[in-house]
Design an enzyme around this catalytic site. Structure first.
Site, PDB file in Angstrom:
ATOM      1  N   SER A  79     -14.908 -31.166  19.495  1.00  0.00           N
ATOM      2  CA  SER A  79     -15.784 -31.191  18.315  1.00  0.00           C
ATOM      3  C   SER A  79     -15.420 -30.021  17.408  1.00  0.00           C
ATOM      4  O   SER A  79     -14.682 -29.117  17.826  1.00  0.00           O
ATOM      5  CB  SER A  79     -17.249 -31.060  18.751  1.00  0.00           C
ATOM      6  OG  SER A  79     -17.482 -29.749  19.249  1.00  0.00           O
TER       7      SER A  79
ATOM      8  N   ASP B 255     -13.646 -35.028  17.560  1.00  0.00           N
ATOM      9  CA  ASP B 255     -14.956 -35.673  17.655  1.00  0.00           C
ATOM     10  C   ASP B 255     -15.791 -35.297  16.419  1.00  0.00           C
ATOM     11  O   ASP B 255     -15.929 -34.111  16.099  1.00  0.00           O
ATOM     12  CB  ASP B 255     -15.632 -35.150  18.946  1.00  0.00           C
ATOM     13  CG  ASP B 255     -16.854 -35.929  19.341  1.00  0.00           C
ATOM     14  OD1 ASP B 255     -16.975 -37.104  18.947  1.00  0.00           O
ATOM     15  OD2 ASP B 255     -17.699 -35.359  20.083  1.00  0.00           O
ATOM     16  N   HIS B 256     -16.324 -36.279  15.740  1.00  0.00           N
ATOM     17  CA  HIS B 256     -17.189 -36.045  14.572  1.00  0.00           C
ATOM     18  C   HIS B 256     -16.574 -35.169  13.485  1.00  0.00           C
ATOM     19  O   HIS B 256     -17.224 -34.234  12.997  1.00  0.00           O
ATOM     20  CB  HIS B 256     -18.543 -35.443  15.001  1.00  0.00           C
ATOM     21  CG  HIS B 256     -19.365 -36.369  15.825  1.00  0.00           C
ATOM     22  ND1 HIS B 256     -20.037 -37.439  15.298  1.00  0.00           N
ATOM     23  CD2 HIS B 256     -19.587 -36.412  17.155  1.00  0.00           C
ATOM     24  CE1 HIS B 256     -20.652 -38.103  16.274  1.00  0.00           C
ATOM     25  NE2 HIS B 256     -20.378 -37.501  17.412  1.00  0.00           N
TER      26      HIS B 256
ATOM     27  N   GLU C  40     -17.341 -44.462  11.569  1.00  0.00           N
ATOM     28  CA  GLU C  40     -18.693 -44.726  12.095  1.00  0.00           C
ATOM     29  C   GLU C  40     -19.560 -45.400  11.047  1.00  0.00           C
ATOM     30  O   GLU C  40     -19.574 -45.015   9.882  1.00  0.00           O
ATOM     31  CB  GLU C  40     -19.362 -43.428  12.580  1.00  0.00           C
ATOM     32  CG  GLU C  40     -20.777 -43.692  13.124  1.00  0.00           C
ATOM     33  CD  GLU C  40     -21.391 -42.525  13.918  1.00  0.00           C
ATOM     34  OE1 GLU C  40     -20.633 -41.716  14.465  1.00  0.00           O
ATOM     35  OE2 GLU C  40     -22.629 -42.451  13.962  1.00  0.00           O
TER      36      GLU C  40
ATOM     37  N   HIS D  10     -21.061 -43.590  21.078  1.00  0.00           N
ATOM     38  CA  HIS D  10     -21.366 -42.156  21.199  1.00  0.00           C
ATOM     39  C   HIS D  10     -22.666 -42.014  21.989  1.00  0.00           C
ATOM     40  O   HIS D  10     -23.332 -43.001  22.286  1.00  0.00           O
ATOM     41  CB  HIS D  10     -21.535 -41.539  19.810  1.00  0.00           C
ATOM     42  CG  HIS D  10     -20.234 -41.285  19.129  1.00  0.00           C
ATOM     43  ND1 HIS D  10     -19.766 -40.026  18.893  1.00  0.00           N
ATOM     44  CD2 HIS D  10     -19.298 -42.147  18.669  1.00  0.00           C
ATOM     45  CE1 HIS D  10     -18.585 -40.110  18.311  1.00  0.00           C
ATOM     46  NE2 HIS D  10     -18.277 -41.381  18.151  1.00  0.00           N
TER      47      HIS D  10
ATOM     48  N   SER E 190     -24.471 -40.336  27.507  1.00  0.00           N
ATOM     49  CA  SER E 190     -24.803 -39.677  28.772  1.00  0.00           C
ATOM     50  C   SER E 190     -25.999 -40.364  29.415  1.00  0.00           C
ATOM     51  O   SER E 190     -26.894 -40.859  28.729  1.00  0.00           O
ATOM     52  CB  SER E 190     -25.118 -38.192  28.534  1.00  0.00           C
ATOM     53  OG  SER E 190     -23.912 -37.455  28.453  1.00  0.00           O
TER      54      SER E 190
ATOM     55  N   ASP F 179     -20.715 -36.123  26.984  1.00  0.00           N
ATOM     56  CA  ASP F 179     -20.637 -34.662  26.936  1.00  0.00           C
ATOM     57  C   ASP F 179     -21.820 -34.046  27.688  1.00  0.00           C
ATOM     58  O   ASP F 179     -21.654 -33.243  28.612  1.00  0.00           O
ATOM     59  CB  ASP F 179     -20.640 -34.204  25.460  1.00  0.00           C
ATOM     60  CG  ASP F 179     -20.386 -32.723  25.311  1.00  0.00           C
ATOM     61  OD1 ASP F 179     -20.166 -32.034  26.330  1.00  0.00           O
ATOM     62  OD2 ASP F 179     -20.407 -32.219  24.177  1.00  0.00           O
ATOM     63  N   SER F 180     -23.036 -34.472  27.337  1.00  0.00           N
ATOM     64  CA  SER F 180     -24.237 -33.843  27.911  1.00  0.00           C
ATOM     65  C   SER F 180     -24.284 -33.897  29.432  1.00  0.00           C
ATOM     66  O   SER F 180     -24.692 -32.918  30.079  1.00  0.00           O
ATOM     67  CB  SER F 180     -25.502 -34.497  27.346  1.00  0.00           C
ATOM     68  OG  SER F 180     -25.550 -34.302  25.961  1.00  0.00           O
TER      69      SER F 180
END
Ligand code: G3H
Ligand code: 13P
Ligand code: ZN
Length: 325
Positions: free
Chosen positions: A57, A96-97, A148, A225, A228, A270-271
């Protein structure tokens, strides 16, 4: 000096996605910010023989330094080869993003093989224009681009939005055609972070919208996205050892498995990794308060992370065993 991703041994997402859509599985896209996270990803994906997307990111770039990240990704390729006795699993380095054209260009120049341009917070026309501009530059360098449509609830990098704006199936065909993107991230009820649903809320994603989208762009690579699952045993462990995570709820693994069987071919996680590391570190601090060697707590955190990723590849994404399809 600019470096091309192929010089680093990385690949873009073209083949990965083609095979994933055909094979009914999704490629894991795991975020990393430091060496232990990268080691865990590489170890898990070589052991399960899974292709992998290493995700960075803009926050990670600021934290770890972009030059260092570039060499870490190059090192990951060599490390994977070493673990796999010379035969390498496909590894992609993905932004990412990305939120600006300039950031995407800078990443491409420093060896990224794939970028996301997230124009989802702009109006539709601006999103199309920005995404198209990035695609034109990226494709000249054989770099793939993720766009996106729709806005996820929760925190998207440094931008925060309280509610979902689901992707409008009627827009996807036009967006894909006008921009030339290689994959599309959609909003169907997933969200970033560890607090995806309120207690009492039905923790379901909108697989019906996903089906509608697939009808409009059959076989086109879709990205999820905010995927998690927030394993409750990790939340419990964190709280047991002094943490304070209240009402942390994620997406059920069964729903993600269902999505991965369709045109969803990249799932971002990620989380869950953050939770696995935090639980392991808290346990060491609680049980061995005399420890102060970082290897004594980062080592167990790395082991926990590796096990989590192996489980995801095997049981959620279905990517295990597909490295050499
Ligand atoms: O989508 C967000 C990712 O989890 C990256 O998070 O911006 O805190 O690095 P970050
Ligand atoms: P989670 O916060 O659900 O892990 O999502 C990560 C993500 O989407 C990265 O882009
Ligand atoms: Zn995301």
């Amino acid at each position: 000096m600019a470096v091309s991703y192929s010089q680093l041994g990385l690949v873009n997402t073209v083949d990965m996605f083609k095979k994933a859509v055909k094979g009914g599985y999704a490629i894991p896209a795991y975020n990393f910010n430091n060496m232990e996270q990268l080691q865990a990803i590489v170890m898990a994906c070589t052991e399960t023989l899974s292709p992998v997307i290493l995700q960075v990111s803009s926050g990670a770039r600021k934290y770890a330094n972009q030059t260092l990240l570039q060499y870490m990704a190059q090192g990951a390729v060599e490390y994977a080869k070493e673990l796999n006795k010379g035969k390498n699993i496909p590894i992609c380095l993905h932004l990412d993003h990305g939120d600006t054209y300039e950031l995407c260009v800078s990443c491409i120049e420093s060896g990224f093989s794939s970028v996301m341009i997230d124009g989802s917070h702009h109006d539709y026309e601006t999103n199309v224009e920005l995404t198209k501009k990035v695609v034109e530059y990226a494709h000249k360098h054989n770099v793939t681009v993720e766009g996106e449509l729709g806005v996820l609830a929760g925190v998207e990098d440094e931008v925060s939005s309280e509610t979902h704006t689901y992707t409008e199936p009627d827009q996807v065909e036009d967006f894909v055609k006008k921009t030339g993107v290689d994959s599309l991230a959609i909003s169907i009820g997933t969200s970033h972070g560890a607090f995806k649903f309120k207690p009492g809320q039905n923790p379901k994603i909108r697989l019906d919208i996903l089906q509608e989208i697939e009808k409009r762009i059959p076989g086109f690579p879709i990205v999820l996205h905010g995927s998690s699952s927030v394993p409750q045993e990790l939340v419990k462990k964190i709280n047991e050892y002094g943490g304070k995570l209240k009402d942390a709820i994620g997406i059920g693994e069964d729903q993600l498995r269902e999505a991965a069987k369709s045109a969803v071919c990249k799932i971002n996680i990620d989380s869950d990794g953050r939770l696995a590391m935090t639980a392991a570190i808290r346990e060491v601090f609680a049980k061995q308060p005399q420890e102060f060697d970082p290897r004594k707590y980062l080592g167990p955190a790395r082991d926990a992370l590796k096990e989590l990723y192996k489980h995801k590849n095997d049981a959620v994404l279905g990517s295990s065993g597909h490295a050499f399809d």
